[in-house]
Design an enzyme around this catalytic site. Structure first.
Site, mmCIF file in Angstrom:
data_model
loop_
_atom_site.group_PDB
_atom_site.id
_atom_site.type_symbol
_atom_site.label_atom_id
_atom_site.label_comp_id
_atom_site.label_asym_id
_atom_site.label_seq_id
_atom_site.Cartn_x
_atom_site.Cartn_y
_atom_site.Cartn_z
ATOM 1 N N ASP A 188 -5.676 -7.873 -0.024
ATOM 2 C CA ASP A 188 -5.563 -9.299 -0.366
ATOM 3 C C ASP A 188 -6.364 -9.617 -1.626
ATOM 4 O O ASP A 188 -5.935 -10.409 -2.475
ATOM 5 C CB ASP A 188 -6.062 -10.169 0.788
ATOM 6 C CG ASP A 188 -5.252 -9.964 2.058
ATOM 7 O OD1 ASP A 188 -4.043 -9.705 1.954
ATOM 8 O OD2 ASP A 188 -5.837 -10.054 3.156
ATOM 9 N N SER B 31 0.860 -1.178 0.000
ATOM 10 C CA SER B 31 0.000 0.000 0.000
ATOM 11 C C SER B 31 0.899 1.231 0.000
ATOM 12 O O SER B 31 2.115 1.129 0.213
ATOM 13 C CB SER B 31 -0.888 0.013 1.242
ATOM 14 O OG SER B 31 -0.080 0.183 2.403
#
Length: 307
Positions: free
Chosen positions: A254, A186
């Site tokens: 995910d 991220s």
């Protein structure tokens, strides 16, 4: 379809509930409880199967919660392979406060894992004939920071494409020396790794420096509400966020990884797989708690990007 192996060294039982108001000291009454098998690699495997793919899942499992995790995985079309440890699998908990539409997430560090308990996983990875090996999630206590680096090196000997989604020292160790196919941090995780803040225009060039050093072929940086960036040696591709009703951010990263790997295993190119990842991540936030994404939502959102 090419073979996929998912690895979860720190799986979890993910529990989520709703509450009217979360207050300190006083009891918080919850409702709408859900529970799912979770943790990075487990979530990736769940989404790949939801999209219609097949995969093997290697995961550490111990204690009564480990037995529960194994029971929760059995009905799914995942080829599960637990590796026994002494300590119990962690239990994570998320509470959605309806009055403020705020989500509180409580994520334990996980069990203490010894070298002897971890070694059989390396041996199994070395024998795997998977085309894609996905290591996703945090490392449990006692596991060296270089664990994912070592896995990447083992995967390289068999010619497998190694994909990593983690953070902190485990990410730093792998990016320093490994030879990987794809890394998906991220923005916050990538900034932490670099030790500095990035604006959206500088994310691509910063990631491209590492690609050109040869440690990884592709880096996909997710930017939350601002979309995502895919970086290769000669290209930087940025896609905007897909506007969807937000229920929960749990498992969005995910799902992004799983969407990409599923698409690659199906024969799609890296750019198209990147957009499948973006669609899967957006679809995940449309579901409450830890339910992850639905195939029909992913396909609709991917088609919307093509319009």
């Amino acid at each position: 379809m090419k073979k996929i192996l998912c690895i979860a060294l720190n799986p979890a039982i993910d529990i989520s509930s709703d509450a009217d108001v979360v207050r300190h000291t006083h009891k918080t009454r919850t409702f709408n409880q859900q529970q799912f098998p979770g943790g990075g690699g487990v979530n990736v495997a769940r989404v790949i199967c939801e999209l219609g793919g097949q995969c093997e899942l290697m995961f550490l499992s111990g204690g009564a919660t480990g037995q529960l995790l194994e029971a929760m995985l059995r009905p799914l079309s995942i080829v599960g392979r637990p590796f026994p440890i002494h300590d119990p699998v962690r239990v994570a908990y998320a509470v959605h406060e309806q009055s403020t539409n705020t989500e509180y997430r409580f994520v334990p560090e996980g069990p203490l894992v010894t070298d002897a308990e971890l070694e059989p996983v390396f041996e199994a990875v070395a024998k795997s004939d998977a085309d894609y090996i996905v290591a996703s999630g945090s490392l449990p206590r006692g596991v060296p920071d270089e664990t994912y680096l070592r896995m990447a090196e083992v995967a390289a000997t068999s010619g497998a494409h190694f994909i990593l989604d983690t953070s902190g020292p485990a990410l730093a160790s792998a990016l320093a020396r490994a030879n990987m196919f794809l890394v998906k941090p991220s923005l916050g995780e990538f900034e932490s790794f670099l030790g500095r803040k990035l604006d959206h225009d500088s994310v691509g060039p910063a990631a491209q420096n590492y690609v050109r050093e040869g440690c990884v072929q592709h880096i996909a940086v997710t930017l939350g509400a601002d979309g995502a960036v895919l970086v290769s040696a000669d290209t930087i591709v940025r896609v905007p966020a897909i506007s969807v009703p937000v229920q929960s951010a749990v498992g969005a990263g995910d799902s992004f990884v799983a969407g990409m790997i599923w698409a690659l295993a199906e024969g799609h190119g890296i750019d198209e797989a990147f957009r499948f990842g973006q669609a899967a991540g957006a679809a995940a936030v449309m579901t409450a708690g830890t339910a992850l994404c639905r195939r029909e939502d992913v396909m609709e959102l991917f088609s919307r990007q093509q319009e």
